[in-house]
Design a protein around this motif. Sequence first.
Motif, PDB file in Angstrom:
ATOM      1  N   LEU A 271       0.847  -1.184   0.000  1.00 59.60           N
ATOM      2  CA  LEU A 271       0.000   0.000   0.000  1.00 59.60           C
ATOM      3  C   LEU A 271       0.886   1.238   0.000  1.00 59.60           C
ATOM      4  N   ARG A 272       0.655   2.136  -0.954  1.00 57.86           N
ATOM      5  CA  ARG A 272       1.511   3.307  -1.112  1.00 57.86           C
ATOM      6  C   ARG A 272       1.084   4.485  -0.253  1.00 57.86           C
ATOM      7  N   CYS A 273      -0.096   4.432   0.309  1.00 54.39           N
ATOM      8  CA  CYS A 273      -0.619   5.557   1.093  1.00 54.39           C
ATOM      9  C   CYS A 273      -0.357   5.330   2.580  1.00 54.39           C
ATOM     10  N   PRO A 274      -0.501   6.374   3.408  1.00 56.55           N
ATOM     11  CA  PRO A 274      -0.422   6.183   4.855  1.00 56.55           C
ATOM     12  C   PRO A 274      -1.536   5.244   5.329  1.00 56.55           C
ATOM     13  N   VAL A 275      -1.199   4.384   6.280  1.00 52.23           N
ATOM     14  CA  VAL A 275      -2.156   3.390   6.781  1.00 52.23           C
ATOM     15  C   VAL A 275      -2.142   3.412   8.305  1.00 52.23           C
ATOM     16  N   MET A 276      -3.313   3.407   8.907  1.00 51.58           N
ATOM     17  CA  MET A 276      -3.428   3.179  10.342  1.00 51.58           C
ATOM     18  C   MET A 276      -4.163   1.861  10.554  1.00 51.58           C
ATOM     19  N   LEU A 277      -3.464   0.892  11.134  1.00 52.19           N
ATOM     20  CA  LEU A 277      -4.054  -0.400  11.468  1.00 52.19           C
ATOM     21  C   LEU A 277      -4.595  -0.340  12.891  1.00 52.19           C
ATOM     22  N   VAL A 278      -5.803  -0.851  13.096  1.00 51.90           N
ATOM     23  CA  VAL A 278      -6.444  -0.796  14.408  1.00 51.90           C
ATOM     24  C   VAL A 278      -6.997  -2.172  14.753  1.00 51.90           C
ATOM     25  N   VAL A 279      -6.757  -2.593  15.999  1.00 54.01           N
ATOM     26  CA  VAL A 279      -7.341  -3.842  16.477  1.00 54.01           C
ATOM     27  C   VAL A 279      -7.484  -3.756  17.985  1.00 54.01           C
ATOM     28  N   GLY A 280      -8.515  -4.399  18.519  1.00 54.90           N
ATOM     29  CA  GLY A 280      -8.675  -4.484  19.952  1.00 54.90           C
ATOM     30  C   GLY A 280      -7.865  -5.636  20.512  1.00 54.90           C
ATOM     31  N   ASP A 281      -7.439  -5.519  21.768  1.00 55.38           N
ATOM     32  CA  ASP A 281      -6.691  -6.619  22.363  1.00 55.38           C
ATOM     33  C   ASP A 281      -7.616  -7.834  22.514  1.00 55.38           C
ATOM     34  N   ASN A 282      -7.059  -9.007  22.214  1.00 58.30           N
ATOM     35  CA  ASN A 282      -7.788 -10.275  22.272  1.00 58.30           C
ATOM     36  C   ASN A 282      -8.911 -10.372  21.247  1.00 58.30           C
ATOM     37  N   ALA A 283      -8.950  -9.483  20.285  1.00 55.25           N
ATOM     38  CA  ALA A 283      -9.946  -9.573  19.222  1.00 55.25           C
ATOM     39  C   ALA A 283      -9.621 -10.752  18.319  1.00 55.25           C
ATOM     40  N   PRO A 284     -10.615 -11.363  17.682  1.00 49.77           N
ATOM     41  CA  PRO A 284     -10.331 -12.506  16.802  1.00 49.77           C
ATOM     42  C   PRO A 284      -9.422 -12.149  15.632  1.00 49.77           C
ATOM     43  N   ALA A 285      -9.374 -10.875  15.261  1.00 52.93           N
ATOM     44  CA  ALA A 285      -8.548 -10.453  14.122  1.00 52.93           C
ATOM     45  C   ALA A 285      -7.140 -10.049  14.530  1.00 52.93           C
ATOM     46  N   GLU A 286      -6.774 -10.168  15.795  1.00 53.70           N
ATOM     47  CA  GLU A 286      -5.500  -9.628  16.273  1.00 53.70           C
ATOM     48  C   GLU A 286      -4.297 -10.187  15.510  1.00 53.70           C
ATOM     49  N   ASP A 287      -4.230 -11.504  15.339  1.00 48.21           N
ATOM     50  CA  ASP A 287      -3.083 -12.103  14.653  1.00 48.21           C
ATOM     51  C   ASP A 287      -2.992 -11.624  13.209  1.00 48.21           C
TER      52      ASP A 287
END
Length: 398
Positions: A271-287
């Motif tokens: 991805l060539r643009c700035p990216v902010m990745l967000v996830v909650g702790d212990n969320a199923p998507a964390e890994d």
Amino acid sequence: MSQGIQGLLLHDVTMAGLQELRFPEEKPLLRGQDAAELENSDTFLLAVDTDWKEHDIETPYGLLHVVIRGSPKGNRPAILTYHDVGLNHKLCFNTFFNFEDMQEITKHFVVCHVDAPGQQVGASQFPQGYQFPSMEQLAAMLPSVVQHFGFKYVIGIGVGAGAYVLAKFALIFPDLVEGLVLMNIDPNGKGWIDWAATKLSGLTSTLPDMVLSHLFSQEELVSNTELVQSYRQQIGNVVNQANLQLFWNMYNSRRDLDINRPGMVPNAKTLRCPVMLVVGDNAPAEDGVVECNSKLDPTTTTFLKMADSGGLPQVTQPGKLTEAFKYFLQGMGYIAYLKDRRLSGGAVPSASMTRLARSRTASLTSASSVDGSRPQACTHSESSEGLGQVNHTMEVSC
């Protein structure tokens, strides 16, 4: 829509080809429009004003339902959202975008919420044999939205499946995307073991329960929190179940996002643009989010891990996410002077949004208003004490 457009392959979908598309007139989305469907819904489903307008836009892969507020403002990008599977723009984003401080920011931008095909409130069921668009085709539908409204480029906010779609969109059409906020993104496709597990789960669990296990942490599900109970009801009653099943199946058939950190492999795509990745702790998507972070350019990526937010940080922690989004905008050359209710002193000037003039080295030089060419990207620290501090590689827990 012309036969030529219908026959286009994914890589042939260009802005020039989209000139042939026809678009219906806009329809006002009035408060209480879907009263029958929303009679038993929680308040996060309800619109807060009558400024939103509803559109059904033709694309090379079928109609796309969007709601929009505002109109393009000079060279300022639009904020475009895409929800997770099992939800729609209301269930996914109303709490976040109705948050007071977030409204102080978004009133300076046009905001466009996209619903995946057939997922909006009151959607008709697709006919038998309907082929739901692939994840790549969902991404290729978005230039139709950009072209229809005359956006120069967008800042995308996506959750889960919507984050995947927006990331794919930015890979295919990088010049249309200025920045991305990707929550709960999983860049990996489903392997045979995952596919078999999903099929087996489908024999023993209802569709809403499978979606809930995708959205919420195990702790939240075991505790059966009020939020989980509410979403179980909304997913089962508000979203058309046959249409949802098609979206669910397609998301679970996705391929790898096919991104790599520059320098790690020859001719790496990223991805060539700035990216902010967000996830909650212990969320199923964390890994998945952690792995996505390892594949992106560290000089333009912020990784925000939010404590006590569960699987839906935009719902459970809208204040923290708004603060992070404000700094993310600052890093791209926008700054918001917002009313801060935490201040005990005098009044703060009412909100205004200006462009930051800065050099190519991403050093901040002044806060004078600039509305010229598209800015080069830089990334800011997610700290309330360092609004002007540039930090290219970071992981932030809050």
